[in-house]
Write a protein that holds these residues in place. Structure first.
Motif, short mmCIF file in Angstrom:
data_model
loop_
_atom_site.label_atom_id
_atom_site.label_comp_id
_atom_site.label_asym_id
_atom_site.label_seq_id
_atom_site.Cartn_x
_atom_site.Cartn_y
_atom_site.Cartn_z
N HIS A 184 48.99 42.03 38.10
CA HIS A 184 49.40 41.01 36.50
C HIS A 184 49.65 39.72 37.24
N ASP A 185 48.93 39.20 38.26
CA ASP A 185 49.45 38.00 38.08
C ASP A 185 47.16 37.82 38.33
N LEU A 186 46.73 38.04 39.40
CA LEU A 186 45.19 38.37 38.95
C LEU A 186 44.27 38.66 37.94
N ILE A 187 45.01 39.45 36.41
CA ILE A 187 43.87 40.04 36.20
C ILE A 187 44.28 38.34 35.08
N GLN A 188 45.76 37.61 35.24
CA GLN A 188 45.97 36.36 33.88
C GLN A 188 44.90 35.57 35.02
N ALA A 189 44.98 35.61 36.09
CA ALA A 189 43.84 34.23 36.78
C ALA A 189 42.62 33.90 36.36
N VAL A 190 42.04 35.53 36.34
CA VAL A 190 40.73 35.44 35.35
C VAL A 190 40.49 35.42 33.82
N GLY A 191 41.64 35.32 33.27
CA GLY A 191 41.58 34.86 32.08
C GLY A 191 41.59 35.90 30.70
N LEU A 192 42.29 37.48 31.51
CA LEU A 192 41.96 38.35 30.44
C LEU A 192 43.92 38.33 30.14
N LEU A 193 44.50 39.54 30.14
CA LEU A 193 46.11 39.69 29.88
C LEU A 193 46.53 40.90 30.16
N PRO A 194 47.70 40.95 30.61
CA PRO A 194 48.51 42.12 30.98
C PRO A 194 48.60 42.79 30.50
N ARG A 223 34.74 40.03 35.32
CA ARG A 223 35.99 39.44 35.20
C ARG A 223 36.75 40.10 36.22
N ILE A 224 36.92 41.29 35.44
CA ILE A 224 38.07 42.54 36.06
C ILE A 224 37.04 43.12 38.24
N ALA A 225 36.20 42.60 38.39
CA ALA A 225 35.72 42.71 39.38
C ALA A 225 35.91 41.76 40.14
N ILE A 226 35.68 40.10 39.46
CA ILE A 226 36.64 39.09 40.23
C ILE A 226 37.74 39.24 40.75
N ALA A 227 39.09 39.93 39.93
CA ALA A 227 39.80 39.52 40.10
C ALA A 227 40.43 40.56 41.54
N ARG A 228 39.39 41.60 41.28
CA ARG A 228 39.76 42.95 42.32
C ARG A 228 38.65 41.56 43.55
N ALA A 229 37.73 41.55 43.63
CA ALA A 229 37.49 40.10 44.85
C ALA A 229 38.45 39.79 45.39
N ILE A 230 39.37 38.80 44.86
CA ILE A 230 40.18 37.99 45.22
C ILE A 230 41.40 38.02 45.42
N ALA A 231 41.67 39.61 44.82
CA ALA A 231 43.52 40.24 45.57
C ALA A 231 43.18 40.04 46.49
N THR A 232 42.30 40.22 47.90
CA THR A 232 43.11 40.08 49.60
C THR A 232 43.24 38.48 49.85
N SER A 233 42.42 37.31 48.73
CA SER A 233 42.41 36.12 49.13
C SER A 233 41.39 36.22 50.41
N PRO A 234 40.72 36.47 50.09
CA PRO A 234 39.79 36.49 50.87
C PRO A 234 38.87 35.16 50.56
#
Ligand code: ATP
Ligand code: MG
Length: 349
Positions: free
Chosen positions: A145-155, A172-183
């Motif tokens: 929920h937080d990640l999708i908004q962090a990349v400018g999309l909606l819940p 944007r979704i691929a970026i949300a997935r990539a930053i999910a684990t706080s790399p």
């Protein structure tokens, strides 16, 4: 150990986030007696500081993706060292390797291939958290929920499938997935190449915002020198598996030290018409050599307009470039008796 030996390689004087040292990676081609090793990356060294963007540019086949895959340890490293936060990655296995993998994530050119078409966006984004953390499904959902908004999309987008999105939205979704684990490091391998210019600019702004809010560093791989100029703090130029030159982006663009960099830059359009006319366009003769039979000495010498005898005999080692960074070219390492120009920097403008 004396004080001098303890000083690490990063420009800031602190231990760099990533240090790649004399990397060599090979692919085995063919089978049995006809098997051959294709050395895709050789003698490649660079570092990336915490929160920094380092871009690697070069033509197709220059070894950019191979370098990235060696860093994520999805390809075996034949020689050299890769350290992340001072830890040697080439020696890790099992659990330790999995933990490091969550700290280095990748975004690819085609989000279609990195997003499972039959998986809800919610599950695609949360998947790295399922693999790499102990979070339960509620916590993973909250994170998505937080990640999708962090990349400018909606819940509400979490309950859709990849085909329902445009190319830019999928990235944007691929970026949300990539930053999910706080790399601490995100490798973007041609992440903008499939997008139109205005979408590219939006994704660049998003990556920059994420860099600032989440303090990630990027290894940004691209063909396009024009794009990289606005993103990268430093840039490295690869050709046929070798790093020809690296340094602060403005120095490399304004005063390229390697003839190959100069040729690549001469093909990049300049917005100002008068400056465009003033710029010499360098057309390189011939094709990129067969990587199974690379030229002796400097791999660029067969196409280099400034090749000298020594270029066929000795592999040029990285040498400090005027204005910052390093250049692997005999023009800069040889003495004046060989026509060397240890202080000269070629200019394109
Ligand atoms: N799986 C593979 N098996 C054998 N050779 C490979 C393989 N992948 C890449 N190569 C070879 O390794 C060399 C480097 O390839 P690599 O994909 O790293 O280049 P690249 O710079 O990423 O190119 P591009 O810009 O096209 O993505 C090339 O000569 C390529 O043909
Ligand atoms: Mg590639």
């Amino acid at each position: 150990m004396n004080d001098q030996a303890a000083v690490p390689a990063g420009t800031s004087g602190k231990t760099p986030l990533l240090e790649v040292d004399d990397l060599e990676v090979a692919y085995r081609i063919g089978r049995g007696r006809r098997a051959q090793d294709l050395i895709a990356v050789s003698g490649v060294s660079f570092h990336i500081d915490h929160g920094e963007t380092f871009a690697v540019v070069g033509e197709s086949g220059s070894g950019k993706s191979t370098t990235a895959r060696a860093i994520t340890r999805t390809l075996p490293v034949r020689a050299g060292n890769i350290r992340l936060g001072g830890r040697e990655l080439t020696e890790l296995s099992g659990r330790e390797l999995r933990r490091i993998r969550s700290d280095v994530q990748m975004v690819f050119q085609d989000p279609y291939s990195s997003l499972n078409p039959s998986m809800l966006i919610r599950d695609s984004i949360a998947e790295p958290l399922r693999v790499h953390t102990d979070l339960d499904s509620h916590a993973r959902d909250a994170a998505a929920h937080d990640l999708i908004q962090a990349v400018g999309l909606l819940p509400e987008h979490l309950n859709r499938y990849p085909y329902e999105f445009s190319g830019g939205q999928r990235q944007r979704i691929a970026i949300a997935r990539a930053i999910a684990t706080s790399p601490s490091l995100v490798i973007c391998d041609e992440a903008l190449s499939a997008l139109d210019v205005s979408t590219q600019n939006q994704i660049i702004r998003l990556l920059e915002e994420i860099r600032q809010t989440k303090s990630v560093a990027y290894l940004f791989i691209a063909h396009d020198l024009a794009v990289v100029r606005h993103i990268a703090d430093r840039v490295g130029v690869m050709y046929l598996g070798r790093m020809m030159e690296s340094g602060p982006t403005e120095r490399v663009y304004n005063a390229p030290a390697h003839p190959y960099t100069e040729a690549l830059l001469s093909a990049v359009p300049v917005p100002h018409p008068r400056r465009q006319r003033a710029r010499r366009r360098m057309l390189l003769p011939g094709d990129v050599p067969n990587p199974l039979e690379p030229p002796s000495g400097c791999v660029f010498r067969t196409r280099c307009p400034r090749a000298m005898d020594i270029c066929a005999e000795e592999v040029p080692m990285p040498f400090p470039a005027v204005g910052g960074g390093e250049v692997a070219c005999h023009l800069h390492t040889s003495g004046p008796e060989l026509g060397g120009e240890s202080v000269r920097v070629l200019s394109t403008a």
